[in-house]
Write a protein that holds these residues in place. Structure first.
Motif, PDB file in Angstrom:
ATOM      1  N   THR A 290       0.847  -1.187   0.000  1.00 39.69           N
ATOM      2  CA  THR A 290       0.000   0.000   0.000  1.00 39.69           C
ATOM      3  C   THR A 290       0.885   1.241   0.000  1.00 39.69           C
ATOM      4  OG1 THR A 290      -0.029   0.282   2.416  1.00 39.69           O
ATOM      5  CG2 THR A 290      -1.705  -1.181   1.454  1.00 39.69           C
ATOM      6  N   ASP A 291       0.335   2.349  -0.428  1.00 41.18           N
ATOM      7  CA  ASP A 291       0.966   3.627  -0.150  1.00 41.18           C
ATOM      8  C   ASP A 291       0.717   3.873   1.344  1.00 41.18           C
ATOM      9  OD1 ASP A 291       2.240   6.054  -0.449  1.00 41.18           O
ATOM     10  OD2 ASP A 291       1.061   6.680  -2.181  1.00 41.18           O
ATOM     11  N   SER A 292       1.259   4.942   1.891  1.00 39.25           N
ATOM     12  CA  SER A 292       1.149   5.168   3.332  1.00 39.25           C
ATOM     13  C   SER A 292      -0.295   5.273   3.809  1.00 39.25           C
ATOM     14  CB  SER A 292       1.889   6.444   3.724  1.00 39.25           C
ATOM     15  OG  SER A 292       1.613   6.736   5.080  1.00 39.25           O
ATOM     16  N   LEU A 293      -0.644   4.433   4.778  1.00 42.61           N
ATOM     17  CA  LEU A 293      -2.004   4.451   5.323  1.00 42.61           C
ATOM     18  C   LEU A 293      -2.203   5.604   6.309  1.00 42.61           C
ATOM     19  CD1 LEU A 293      -2.638   0.613   5.767  1.00 42.61           C
ATOM     20  CD2 LEU A 293      -3.259   2.095   3.842  1.00 42.61           C
ATOM     21  N   SER A 294      -1.145   6.419   6.501  1.00 39.50           N
ATOM     22  CA  SER A 294      -1.275   7.641   7.306  1.00 39.50           C
ATOM     23  C   SER A 294      -1.873   8.776   6.487  1.00 39.50           C
ATOM     24  CB  SER A 294       0.110   8.099   7.804  1.00 39.50           C
ATOM     25  OG  SER A 294       0.750   7.092   8.544  1.00 39.50           O
ATOM     26  N   ALA A 295      -2.052   8.556   5.184  1.00 39.79           N
ATOM     27  CA  ALA A 295      -2.563   9.609   4.297  1.00 39.79           C
ATOM     28  C   ALA A 295      -3.935  10.097   4.754  1.00 39.79           C
ATOM     29  CB  ALA A 295      -2.641   9.090   2.863  1.00 39.79           C
ATOM     30  N   LYS A 296      -4.146  11.403   4.585  1.00 43.20           N
ATOM     31  CA  LYS A 296      -5.438  11.995   4.973  1.00 43.20           C
ATOM     32  C   LYS A 296      -6.594  11.394   4.147  1.00 43.20           C
ATOM     33  CE  LYS A 296      -4.033  15.300   7.922  1.00 43.20           C
ATOM     34  NZ  LYS A 296      -2.617  14.910   8.066  1.00 43.20           N
ATOM     35  N   ALA A 297      -6.285  10.914   2.947  1.00 41.89           N
ATOM     36  CA  ALA A 297      -7.322  10.285   2.121  1.00 41.89           C
ATOM     37  C   ALA A 297      -7.871   9.030   2.792  1.00 41.89           C
ATOM     38  CB  ALA A 297      -6.761   9.938   0.751  1.00 41.89           C
ATOM     39  N   ILE A 298      -7.044   8.356   3.579  1.00 39.78           N
ATOM     40  CA  ILE A 298      -7.477   7.125   4.264  1.00 39.78           C
ATOM     41  C   ILE A 298      -8.399   7.465   5.432  1.00 39.78           C
ATOM     42  CG2 ILE A 298      -6.667   5.132   5.611  1.00 39.78           C
ATOM     43  CD1 ILE A 298      -6.072   4.847   2.620  1.00 39.78           C
ATOM     44  N   SER A 299      -7.981   8.425   6.258  1.00 37.77           N
ATOM     45  CA  SER A 299      -8.839   8.825   7.388  1.00 37.77           C
ATOM     46  C   SER A 299     -10.135   9.458   6.886  1.00 37.77           C
ATOM     47  CB  SER A 299      -8.100   9.760   8.344  1.00 37.77           C
ATOM     48  OG  SER A 299      -7.488  10.823   7.654  1.00 37.77           O
ATOM     49  N   ALA A 300     -10.064  10.201   5.762  1.00 31.85           N
ATOM     50  CA  ALA A 300     -11.262  10.815   5.188  1.00 31.85           C
ATOM     51  C   ALA A 300     -12.247   9.756   4.697  1.00 31.85           C
ATOM     52  CB  ALA A 300     -10.880  11.745   4.037  1.00 31.85           C
ATOM     53  N   ALA A 301     -11.717   8.573   4.340  1.00 31.85           N
ATOM     54  CA  ALA A 301     -12.578   7.472   3.890  1.00 31.85           C
ATOM     55  C   ALA A 301     -13.176   6.721   5.075  1.00 31.85           C
ATOM     56  CB  ALA A 301     -11.787   6.525   3.005  1.00 31.85           C
ATOM     57  N   GLY A 302     -12.824   7.160   6.300  1.00 32.07           N
ATOM     58  CA  GLY A 302     -13.419   6.587   7.498  1.00 32.07           C
ATOM     59  C   GLY A 302     -12.623   5.471   8.152  1.00 32.07           C
ATOM     60  N   PHE A 303     -11.334   5.358   7.804  1.00 30.66           N
ATOM     61  CA  PHE A 303     -10.514   4.283   8.352  1.00 30.66           C
ATOM     62  C   PHE A 303      -9.407   4.796   9.263  1.00 30.66           C
ATOM     63  CE2 PHE A 303     -12.288   2.569   4.456  1.00 30.66           C
ATOM     64  CZ  PHE A 303     -12.528   1.225   4.741  1.00 30.66           C
ATOM     65  N   SER A 304      -9.245   4.151  10.421  1.00 24.56           N
ATOM     66  CA  SER A 304      -8.045   4.372  11.229  1.00 24.56           C
ATOM     67  C   SER A 304      -6.926   3.597  10.526  1.00 24.56           C
ATOM     68  CB  SER A 304      -8.240   3.807  12.633  1.00 24.56           C
ATOM     69  OG  SER A 304      -8.408   2.393  12.563  1.00 24.56           O
ATOM     70  N   ILE A 305      -5.677   3.813  10.915  1.00 27.22           N
ATOM     71  CA  ILE A 305      -4.576   3.083  10.271  1.00 27.22           C
ATOM     72  C   ILE A 305      -4.720   1.566  10.485  1.00 27.22           C
ATOM     73  CG2 ILE A 305      -2.062   2.725  10.203  1.00 27.22           C
ATOM     74  CD1 ILE A 305      -1.769   5.749  10.788  1.00 27.22           C
ATOM     75  N   PRO A 306      -4.995   1.077  11.712  1.00 22.05           N
ATOM     76  CA  PRO A 306      -5.163  -0.373  11.884  1.00 22.05           C
ATOM     77  C   PRO A 306      -6.326  -0.947  11.070  1.00 22.05           C
ATOM     78  CG  PRO A 306      -4.756   0.670  14.004  1.00 22.05           C
ATOM     79  CD  PRO A 306      -5.007   1.771  13.016  1.00 22.05           C
TER      80      PRO A 306
END
Length: 370
Positions: A290-306
């Motif tokens: 994956t690209d970095s799961l710390s990306a704001k796009a990931i949290s904006a999609a409703g996911f925490s890093i884990p």
């Protein structure tokens, strides 16, 4: 311990029958998968995590490496002159001495972590415009040999996104000069040349960012981002990945952008993008990171890093990454716990976790049976 036929005492040789039936041979055949099946969920989970660490203090990742992390991701802009010996010490902590993926972003231009040690490359846009594929391969090989000498065995490059915008990468444009060209054919040839240059120097290339960030609406590190529509990407953005796979790409990074036409989740969390398209239709059999799961796009999609790590593995990714910052040790532990809990709770199949762990070992040619 059984004795091989040649080591049997002479008086018993006449009664020894080495013939195995096909079924019993199959039952005893050792593969990485049969070995990994004996590992705990926690140990398998750790193998799918790349732990971020500053290149000036790689020993900070010792406890995570000792716990079986599959890789470390080096951050920084100037590597210490003794990086190689520090990484050798870190690798000595790997359980069973199975080796470690030591990765960094060495793309060229403004994205270089250790140019003081390995030499500098220009921006890919310059290479694509001014160098032949042979020159790209030659220059990249020189850098790769020095990377390998410093014990760095994986480069998160080449970028094979097709983007002709003549600007530095920014918050609104993740590519710009990081792309070899706005011409698909140029990118395909330059990308394969760069990839082969790394391999010739003893470094594992990671082709990125599937399915192509060229023309994106935004930089996913800073917020939700969309690629061009899937129908457009198939003509413009996918051919460089197809060329790389055909040339034997060992690893591919999936972007955190939403792909219009391929679902509503970021590609890194999309089974359609990874399992159906990349693995299925394109036939890619290597490591998917994956690209970095710390990306704001990931949290904006409703996911925490884990939670994102679990979803990425469910979607077909093999290895997850996150950024340096905050408490890396507790973040790593949270990710491993989320993965093991997902398996226990039936949200992630154990066979998928074994498959992911197998891909991590395979990219380094680790054979658990030898």
């Amino acid at each position: 311990m059984s004795l091989a036929p040649s080591a049997m005492p002479s008086h018993s040789r006449s009664t020894f029958t080495p013939a195995l039936t096909a079924s019993s041979a199959a039952a005893t055949a050792c593969t990485n998968s049969t070995k990994l099946a004996g590992w705990s969920n926690r140990r398998l989970a750790m193998l799918t995590i790349a732990v971020p660490v500053s290149e000036t203090s790689v020993s900070d990742a010792t406890s995570e490496v000792s716990a079986g992390a599959g890789g470390v991701l080096l951050f920084g802009s100037k590597a210490p002159s003794d990086l190689g010996s520090r990484l050798t010490t870190l690798k000595s902590h790997v359980p069973g001495h199975l080796g470690l993926l030591v990765m960094t972003d060495e793309e060229g231009g403004g994205i270089q972590r250790m140019s003081n040690l390995v030499g500098s490359l220009p921006w890919p846009a310059y290479m694509g415009a001014h160098w032949t594929p042979a020159q790209i391969q030659q220059n990249v090989t020189k850098v790769a040999k020095k990377m390998a000498a410093a014990q760095v065995n994986m480069d998160l490059a080449p970028v094979v996104d097709v983007d002709g915008r003549n600007v530095a990468p920014s918050k609104t444009n993740p590519d710009g000069w990081r792309s070899f060209s706005g011409n698909t054919t140029v990118v395909s040839k330059a990308g394969v040349a760069y990839m082969n240059g790394l391999r010739a120097g003893g470094v594992i290339p990671v082709v990125k960012h599937f399915p192509g960030l060229g023309g994106s609406t935004y930089n996913s590190d800073f917020g939700p981002a969309r690629t061009l529509p899937w129908s457009t990407l198939q003509k413009v953005g996918i051919p460089p990945f197809t060329a790389a796979i055909k040339a034997g790409a060992p690893a591919i990074m999936v972007s955190n952008n939403i792909v219009p036409g391929l679902g509503t989740n970021p590609a890194s969390l999309s089974p359609t993008a990874i399992t159906s398209e990349l693995r299925g239709k394109m036939g890619f059999k290597g490591l998917v990171v994956t690209d970095s799961l710390s990306a704001k796009a990931i949290s904006a999609a409703g996911f925490s890093i884990p939670a994102a790590a679990v979803q990425a593995l469910r979607s077909g990714a093999d290895m997850v990454m996150f950024d340096l910052g905050g408490n890396v040790s507790s973040q790593t532990s949270s990710i491993a716990t989320a993965i093991t809990n997902a398996v226990t709770g039936g949200h992630l199949s154990r066979s998928r976790l074994i498959d992911a762990a197998g891909h991590v070992l395979a990219v380094r040619h680790v054979n658990l049976c030898s």
